[in-house]
Write a protein that holds these residues in place. Structure first.
Motif, PDB file in Angstrom:
ATOM      1  N   PRO A 263      -6.069  -9.584   4.379  1.00 30.13           N
ATOM      2  CA  PRO A 263      -5.681 -10.969   4.060  1.00 30.13           C
ATOM      3  C   PRO A 263      -4.197 -11.258   4.237  1.00 30.13           C
ATOM      4  CG  PRO A 263      -5.946  -9.718   2.041  1.00 30.13           C
ATOM      5  CD  PRO A 263      -6.365  -8.809   3.159  1.00 30.13           C
ATOM      6  N   HIS A 264      -3.410 -10.268   4.662  1.00 25.64           N
ATOM      7  CA  HIS A 264      -1.970 -10.473   4.791  1.00 25.64           C
ATOM      8  C   HIS A 264      -1.526 -10.275   6.238  1.00 25.64           C
ATOM      9  CE1 HIS A 264      -2.547  -9.100   0.531  1.00 25.64           C
ATOM     10  NE2 HIS A 264      -1.804 -10.168   0.327  1.00 25.64           N
ATOM     11  N   VAL A 282      -4.919   1.526   4.879  1.00 29.22           N
ATOM     12  CA  VAL A 282      -4.229   0.308   5.309  1.00 29.22           C
ATOM     13  C   VAL A 282      -3.273  -0.136   4.209  1.00 29.22           C
ATOM     14  CG1 VAL A 282      -4.472  -2.075   6.078  1.00 29.22           C
ATOM     15  CG2 VAL A 282      -6.207  -0.380   6.697  1.00 29.22           C
ATOM     16  N   THR A 283      -1.993  -0.257   4.542  1.00 30.10           N
ATOM     17  CA  THR A 283      -0.967  -0.749   3.623  1.00 30.10           C
ATOM     18  C   THR A 283      -0.661  -2.202   3.980  1.00 30.10           C
ATOM     19  OG1 THR A 283      -0.012   1.481   3.547  1.00 30.10           O
ATOM     20  CG2 THR A 283       1.334  -0.328   2.704  1.00 30.10           C
ATOM     21  N   HIS A 284      -0.735  -3.109   3.013  1.00 32.99           N
ATOM     22  CA  HIS A 284      -0.560  -4.529   3.334  1.00 32.99           C
ATOM     23  C   HIS A 284      -0.012  -5.286   2.116  1.00 32.99           C
ATOM     24  CE1 HIS A 284      -4.285  -5.667   1.070  1.00 32.99           C
ATOM     25  NE2 HIS A 284      -4.655  -4.441   1.415  1.00 32.99           N
ATOM     26  N   GLY A 285       0.535  -6.495   2.392  1.00 31.65           N
ATOM     27  CA  GLY A 285       0.962  -7.390   1.324  1.00 31.65           C
ATOM     28  C   GLY A 285       2.399  -7.245   0.884  1.00 31.65           C
ATOM     29  N   LEU A 286       3.361  -7.250   1.821  1.00 30.55           N
ATOM     30  CA  LEU A 286       4.788  -7.202   1.491  1.00 30.55           C
ATOM     31  C   LEU A 286       5.156  -8.419   0.606  1.00 30.55           C
ATOM     32  CD1 LEU A 286       7.526  -5.750   2.291  1.00 30.55           C
ATOM     33  CD2 LEU A 286       7.777  -7.520   4.014  1.00 30.55           C
ATOM     34  N   TRP A 289       3.094  -4.165  -2.192  1.00 25.20           N
ATOM     35  CA  TRP A 289       2.178  -3.459  -1.302  1.00 25.20           C
ATOM     36  C   TRP A 289       0.871  -3.090  -1.998  1.00 25.20           C
ATOM     37  CZ3 TRP A 289       3.169  -3.541   3.666  1.00 25.20           C
ATOM     38  CH2 TRP A 289       4.497  -3.577   4.125  1.00 25.20           C
ATOM     39  N   THR A 290      -0.213  -3.202  -1.237  1.00 26.47           N
ATOM     40  CA  THR A 290      -1.523  -2.714  -1.651  1.00 26.47           C
ATOM     41  C   THR A 290      -2.016  -1.747  -0.582  1.00 26.47           C
ATOM     42  OG1 THR A 290      -2.063  -4.745  -2.826  1.00 26.47           O
ATOM     43  CG2 THR A 290      -3.914  -3.356  -2.190  1.00 26.47           C
ATOM     44  N   VAL A 291      -2.683  -0.683  -1.002  1.00 23.01           N
ATOM     45  CA  VAL A 291      -3.213   0.302  -0.058  1.00 23.01           C
ATOM     46  C   VAL A 291      -4.724   0.424  -0.255  1.00 23.01           C
ATOM     47  CG1 VAL A 291      -3.117   2.669   0.767  1.00 23.01           C
ATOM     48  CG2 VAL A 291      -1.030   1.565  -0.052  1.00 23.01           C
ATOM     49  N   ASP A 292      -5.481   0.257   0.828  1.00 22.86           N
ATOM     50  CA  ASP A 292      -6.929   0.388   0.798  1.00 22.86           C
ATOM     51  C   ASP A 292      -7.360   1.552   1.690  1.00 22.86           C
ATOM     52  OD1 ASP A 292      -6.794  -2.046  -0.568  1.00 22.86           O
ATOM     53  OD2 ASP A 292      -7.078  -3.196   1.275  1.00 22.86           O
ATOM     54  N   LEU A 293      -8.495   2.151   1.355  1.00 22.23           N
ATOM     55  CA  LEU A 293      -9.099   3.173   2.208  1.00 22.23           C
ATOM     56  C   LEU A 293     -10.385   2.595   2.800  1.00 22.23           C
ATOM     57  CD1 LEU A 293      -9.313   6.036   3.357  1.00 22.23           C
ATOM     58  CD2 LEU A 293     -10.479   6.719   1.238  1.00 22.23           C
ATOM     59  N   TRP A 294     -10.495   2.646   4.139  1.00 20.15           N
ATOM     60  CA  TRP A 294     -11.640   2.097   4.862  1.00 20.15           C
ATOM     61  C   TRP A 294     -12.321   3.187   5.686  1.00 20.15           C
ATOM     62  CZ3 TRP A 294     -12.549  -3.419   5.060  1.00 20.15           C
ATOM     63  CH2 TRP A 294     -11.576  -4.185   4.403  1.00 20.15           C
ATOM     64  N   ARG A 295     -13.619   2.999   5.941  1.00 24.28           N
ATOM     65  CA  ARG A 295     -14.365   3.901   6.824  1.00 24.28           C
ATOM     66  C   ARG A 295     -15.021   3.090   7.940  1.00 24.28           C
ATOM     67  NH1 ARG A 295     -18.173   6.279   3.476  1.00 24.28           N
ATOM     68  NH2 ARG A 295     -19.679   4.636   3.949  1.00 24.28           N
ATOM     69  N   MET A 296     -14.902   3.605   9.167  1.00 19.87           N
ATOM     70  CA  MET A 296     -15.536   2.920  10.294  1.00 19.87           C
ATOM     71  C   MET A 296     -17.025   3.239  10.326  1.00 19.87           C
ATOM     72  SD  MET A 296     -14.756   3.206  14.397  1.00 19.87           S
ATOM     73  CE  MET A 296     -13.531   1.902  14.544  1.00 19.87           C
ATOM     74  N   GLU A 297     -17.833   2.193  10.413  1.00 20.79           N
ATOM     75  CA  GLU A 297     -19.283   2.326  10.543  1.00 20.79           C
ATOM     76  C   GLU A 297     -19.727   1.496  11.738  1.00 20.79           C
ATOM     77  OE1 GLU A 297     -21.318   1.452   6.929  1.00 20.79           O
ATOM     78  OE2 GLU A 297     -20.340   3.073   5.798  1.00 20.79           O
ATOM     79  N   GLY A 298     -20.051   2.194  12.827  1.00 23.15           N
ATOM     80  CA  GLY A 298     -20.347   1.495  14.076  1.00 23.15           C
ATOM     81  C   GLY A 298     -19.095   0.856  14.616  1.00 23.15           C
ATOM     82  N   GLU A 299     -19.111  -0.462  14.783  1.00 22.64           N
ATOM     83  CA  GLU A 299     -17.940  -1.197  15.263  1.00 22.64           C
ATOM     84  C   GLU A 299     -17.276  -2.001  14.147  1.00 22.64           C
ATOM     85  OE1 GLU A 299     -16.470  -1.029  18.231  1.00 22.64           O
ATOM     86  OE2 GLU A 299     -17.920   0.524  18.773  1.00 22.64           O
ATOM     87  N   SER A 300     -17.664  -1.752  12.902  1.00 24.03           N
ATOM     88  CA  SER A 300     -17.085  -2.476  11.768  1.00 24.03           C
ATOM     89  C   SER A 300     -16.502  -1.488  10.762  1.00 24.03           C
ATOM     90  CB  SER A 300     -18.144  -3.365  11.092  1.00 24.03           C
ATOM     91  OG  SER A 300     -19.225  -2.579  10.614  1.00 24.03           O
TER      92      SER A 300
END
Length: 376
Positions: A263-264, A282-286, A289-300
């Motif tokens: 969202p940033h 992913v680090t975002h929101g200067l 900062w917020t840090v999220d952990l994501w996993r790729m599943e297929g193309e998403s």
């Protein structure tokens, strides 16, 4: 071990233990001995086993055995942290009982280079790719076996420039370990691949849609997962933010991949492979900062975890999954190592491990993989 082989092995050991028959190692069968037992030893244990007899030395020195051993041992407890300092390398085992590296052992640098002229770029299946800062030459090196190979050629292929180039180690279906080098000079760009099987470089045709790489710093070296070498590319001049590209190692083509929905406008990413699946911090929101952990599943992408709101430690870092602990080791560019434990909450999930005082460091897995295709 297959069910039949396992039952056969157990039966022979049971009969021997109860005195009903005299059983020797040879009775187990060569295939069971090599590919069901010796293949499960740590890499150093395999090295000691080569001293048993000439037959074992021959069998355990083949490229096929090294490849099979690497596939098994990479999922075990043999990850090490290596830090280069003086003219020595300090190697730290990573323990499942402790939060960070333990007492270190030391090995000599096998190549002619001063410690402060060596830069560790990436690691893959026991191999490290390093460059010499004064010359830009690239070397593929196995710290366990001390084997290394300089891959730079006389026609300037394989000469690395920090903050401008990117590299990635991978292996194809022919078990040919390769090095991809993205090279940029004065607004121009070239992509070459080094093959350990043929000990040579070849050029990759670069797609027009990747022109945004030419004028922007590349955010990451390659991360290999399921036949694709992934790169994060900074495309802020074109107002596209950080983009994810994948290099299919069989077709040798690049393709733009989807990025997690953030969202940033200000964000950055770090790729890491966990249980053979591609993940991204992913680090975002200067400035908060917020840090999220994501996993790729297929193309998403699927969000797995949100980092507590504490001082970010993800920027300008490399992240490696510690197989034996289920935790992550974050190593900054200036040699500070921190740990992330996603099973804990709040500040407890973040732990300072050690500072290597600006030394080069990386995690690798001890294997028998050779930087030279033809070896014994």
């Amino acid at each position: 071990m297959s069910t039949n082989n396992l039952q056969s092995c157990k039966r022979k050991m049971f009969l021997h233990g109860h005195g009903r028959q005299s059983t020797s190692i040879d009775d187990l069968g060569l295939d069971i001995l090599v590919y069901e037992i010796l293949i499960r030893l740590p890499a150093k244990g395999v090295g000691r086993s080569k001293c048993v007899c000439k037959k074992w030395l021959s069998l355990l020195s083949t490229r096929h055995f090294a490849m099979m051993h690497c596939r098994h041992i990479s999922t075990s407890y043999n990850q090490k942290f290596i830090a280069i300092g003086s003219r020595l390398c300090s190697v730290f085992p990573l323990s499942c009982e402790d939060s960070g590296p333990l007492l270190n052992s030391r090995i000599l640098l096998p190549f002619e280079a001063s410690w402060n002229k060596v830069n560790i770029l990436t690691s893959f299946e026991g191999l490290l790719c390093v460059c010499f800062r004064n010359t830009g030459k690239l070397v593929i090196w196995n710290p366990l076996t001390h084997a290394f190979k300089e891959v730079s050629s006389s026609n300037s292929r394989g000469l690395y420039k920090p903050k401008s180039d990117a590299i990635g180690l991978y292996v194809d279906k022919k078990v040919d370990y390769k090095l991809l080098h993205i090279k940029r000079r004065r607004g121009r760009m070239w992509v070459h691949v080094y093959s350990s099987m043929f000990d040579s470089w070849h050029k990759i045709t670069f797609a027009n849609k990747l022109r945004c790489w030419r004028g922007e710093p590349i955010c990451s070296n390659g991360t290999f997962c399921k036949g694709v070498l992934y790169f994060l590319v900074n495309c802020f001049i074109e107002n596209k933010g950080v983009m994810l590209f994948g290099f299919d190692v069989e077709s040798e083509r690049f393709k733009l991949k989807t990025f997690p929905r953030i969202p940033h406008a200000d964000y950055d990413g770090n790729l890491v492979v966990v249980h053979k699946e591609l993940h991204m911090f992913v680090t975002h929101g200067l400035p908060n900062w917020t840090v999220d952990l994501w996993r790729m599943e297929g193309e998403s992408w699927v969000k797995l975890w949100v980092f507590p709101r504490i001082q970010p430690v993800i920027l300008s870092c490399s992240i490696t999954y510690i197989t034996s602990t289920g935790r992550f080791l974050v190593v900054s560019n200036d040699g500070v190592a921190n740990e992330i434990d996603t099973t804990k909450k709040g500040d407890d999930c973040f732990l300072h491990v050690v500072c290597f005082h600006g030394l080069q460091g990386a995690i690798y897995t001890e294997t028998l993989t050779s930087p030279d295709f033809y070896f014994h």
